[in-house]
Motif scaffolding. Sequence first.
Motif, PDB file in Angstrom:
ATOM      1  N   ASN A  19       0.800  -1.229   0.000  1.00 31.42           N
ATOM      2  CA  ASN A  19       0.000   0.000   0.000  1.00 31.42           C
ATOM      3  C   ASN A  19       0.835   1.283   0.000  1.00 31.42           C
ATOM      4  OD1 ASN A  19      -2.406  -1.438   0.031  1.00 31.42           O
ATOM      5  ND2 ASN A  19      -2.451  -1.528   2.267  1.00 31.42           N
ATOM      6  N   ASP A  20       2.012   1.239   0.634  1.00 29.85           N
ATOM      7  CA  ASP A  20       2.779   2.466   0.850  1.00 29.85           C
ATOM      8  C   ASP A  20       3.964   2.654  -0.086  1.00 29.85           C
ATOM      9  OD1 ASP A  20       1.020   2.840   2.924  1.00 29.85           O
ATOM     10  OD2 ASP A  20       2.414   2.211   4.477  1.00 29.85           O
ATOM     11  N   VAL A  71      18.646  -2.365  -0.931  1.00 27.80           N
ATOM     12  CA  VAL A  71      18.506  -3.281  -2.057  1.00 27.80           C
ATOM     13  C   VAL A  71      17.328  -2.834  -2.923  1.00 27.80           C
ATOM     14  CG1 VAL A  71      18.362  -5.709  -2.726  1.00 27.80           C
ATOM     15  CG2 VAL A  71      19.149  -5.129  -0.452  1.00 27.80           C
ATOM     16  N   TYR A  72      17.433  -3.056  -4.205  1.00 27.01           N
ATOM     17  CA  TYR A  72      16.363  -2.746  -5.145  1.00 27.01           C
ATOM     18  C   TYR A  72      15.582  -4.030  -5.403  1.00 27.01           C
ATOM     19  CZ  TYR A  72      14.142  -0.434  -9.123  1.00 27.01           C
ATOM     20  OH  TYR A  72      13.247   0.137  -9.968  1.00 27.01           O
ATOM     21  N   TYR A  73      14.280  -4.000  -5.113  1.00 27.05           N
ATOM     22  CA  TYR A  73      13.447  -5.193  -5.288  1.00 27.05           C
ATOM     23  C   TYR A  73      12.241  -4.893  -6.157  1.00 27.05           C
ATOM     24  CZ  TYR A  73      15.887  -7.893  -1.716  1.00 27.05           C
ATOM     25  OH  TYR A  73      16.827  -8.593  -1.004  1.00 27.05           O
ATOM     26  N   ASP A  74      11.711  -5.969  -6.777  1.00 35.59           N
ATOM     27  CA  ASP A  74      10.532  -5.852  -7.631  1.00 35.59           C
ATOM     28  C   ASP A  74       9.225  -6.001  -6.863  1.00 35.59           C
ATOM     29  OD1 ASP A  74      11.992  -5.535 -10.020  1.00 35.59           O
ATOM     30  OD2 ASP A  74      12.298  -7.701 -10.146  1.00 35.59           O
ATOM     31  N   HIS A  75       9.276  -6.682  -5.700  1.00 41.81           N
ATOM     32  CA  HIS A  75       8.044  -7.027  -4.995  1.00 41.81           C
ATOM     33  C   HIS A  75       8.301  -7.141  -3.486  1.00 41.81           C
ATOM     34  CE1 HIS A  75       4.409  -9.323  -3.991  1.00 41.81           C
ATOM     35  NE2 HIS A  75       3.919  -8.794  -5.100  1.00 41.81           N
ATOM     36  N   PRO A  76       7.315  -6.795  -2.655  1.00 40.41           N
ATOM     37  CA  PRO A  76       7.502  -6.865  -1.205  1.00 40.41           C
ATOM     38  C   PRO A  76       7.800  -8.272  -0.682  1.00 40.41           C
ATOM     39  CG  PRO A  76       5.273  -6.113  -1.735  1.00 40.41           C
ATOM     40  CD  PRO A  76       6.027  -6.202  -3.010  1.00 40.41           C
ATOM     41  N   ASP A  77       7.395  -9.304  -1.412  1.00 36.88           N
ATOM     42  CA  ASP A  77       7.691 -10.664  -0.949  1.00 36.88           C
ATOM     43  C   ASP A  77       9.194 -10.903  -0.864  1.00 36.88           C
ATOM     44  OD1 ASP A  77       5.014 -11.255  -0.677  1.00 36.88           O
ATOM     45  OD2 ASP A  77       4.857 -12.260  -2.621  1.00 36.88           O
ATOM     46  N   GLN A  78       9.958 -10.218  -1.719  1.00 38.31           N
ATOM     47  CA  GLN A  78      11.414 -10.347  -1.677  1.00 38.31           C
ATOM     48  C   GLN A  78      11.967  -9.739  -0.386  1.00 38.31           C
ATOM     49  OE1 GLN A  78      11.554  -8.430  -5.618  1.00 38.31           O
ATOM     50  NE2 GLN A  78      13.022 -10.039  -6.187  1.00 38.31           N
ATOM     51  N   VAL A  79      11.361  -8.661   0.067  1.00 37.98           N
ATOM     52  CA  VAL A  79      11.764  -8.019   1.318  1.00 37.98           C
ATOM     53  C   VAL A  79      11.499  -8.968   2.484  1.00 37.98           C
ATOM     54  CG1 VAL A  79      11.254  -6.107   2.903  1.00 37.98           C
ATOM     55  CG2 VAL A  79      11.358  -5.697   0.429  1.00 37.98           C
ATOM     56  N   ILE A  80      10.316  -9.527   2.523  1.00 43.74           N
ATOM     57  CA  ILE A  80       9.923 -10.428   3.610  1.00 43.74           C
ATOM     58  C   ILE A  80      10.810 -11.666   3.629  1.00 43.74           C
ATOM     59  CG2 ILE A  80       8.056 -11.912   4.446  1.00 43.74           C
ATOM     60  CD1 ILE A  80       6.165  -9.581   3.424  1.00 43.74           C
ATOM     61  N   GLU A  81      11.137 -12.182   2.464  1.00 46.06           N
ATOM     62  CA  GLU A  81      12.018 -13.353   2.357  1.00 46.06           C
ATOM     63  C   GLU A  81      13.371 -13.082   3.039  1.00 46.06           C
ATOM     64  OE1 GLU A  81      14.344 -14.892  -1.464  1.00 46.06           O
ATOM     65  OE2 GLU A  81      12.170 -15.141  -1.675  1.00 46.06           O
ATOM     66  N   LYS A  82      13.903 -11.880   2.854  1.00 43.59           N
ATOM     67  CA  LYS A  82      15.189 -11.525   3.482  1.00 43.59           C
ATOM     68  C   LYS A  82      15.036 -11.362   4.991  1.00 43.59           C
ATOM     69  CE  LYS A  82      17.636 -11.639  -0.208  1.00 43.59           C
ATOM     70  NZ  LYS A  82      18.441 -12.812  -0.479  1.00 43.59           N
ATOM     71  N   TYR A  83      13.930 -10.748   5.449  1.00 38.73           N
ATOM     72  CA  TYR A  83      13.706 -10.620   6.895  1.00 38.73           C
ATOM     73  C   TYR A  83      13.638 -12.001   7.557  1.00 38.73           C
ATOM     74  CZ  TYR A  83      12.892  -5.586   7.386  1.00 38.73           C
ATOM     75  OH  TYR A  83      13.037  -4.220   7.447  1.00 38.73           O
ATOM     76  N   VAL A  84      12.970 -12.939   6.910  1.00 37.15           N
ATOM     77  CA  VAL A  84      12.852 -14.297   7.452  1.00 37.15           C
ATOM     78  C   VAL A  84      14.237 -14.936   7.537  1.00 37.15           C
ATOM     79  CG1 VAL A  84      11.959 -16.615   6.997  1.00 37.15           C
ATOM     80  CG2 VAL A  84      10.455 -14.631   6.733  1.00 37.15           C
TER      81      VAL A  84
END
Length: 95
Positions: A19-20, A71-84
């Motif tokens: 959303n943001d 990091v430059y990402y295409d989608h928020p799921d990539q961000v969450i994957e790194k946090y995990v």
Amino acid sequence: MEQQDPEAFYSRLREELLNDTEWPSKYLFKFIIPTDTEKIAQIQAIFDNTGAVVESKQSKTGKYTSLSITVYYDHPDQVIEKYVAVGKVEGVISL
């Protein structure tokens, strides 16, 4: 302190990122860890081959190190994957 359900946390984070933020986008991760070269290397390895820009700074006492990783990402799921992935490194605090 109440332990938060990781699934609920990541679900809410994903919603907020969708959303943001306009994707693709740069994302800034911030972590604080006890100063330990092995742990720092573990975190850096998680971001290997992603084009990440990593900045580190030790606390005044040298006991802790903060890592800022952009990091430059295409989608928020990539961000969450790194946090995990980073969450599996013992002693890491995600900001």
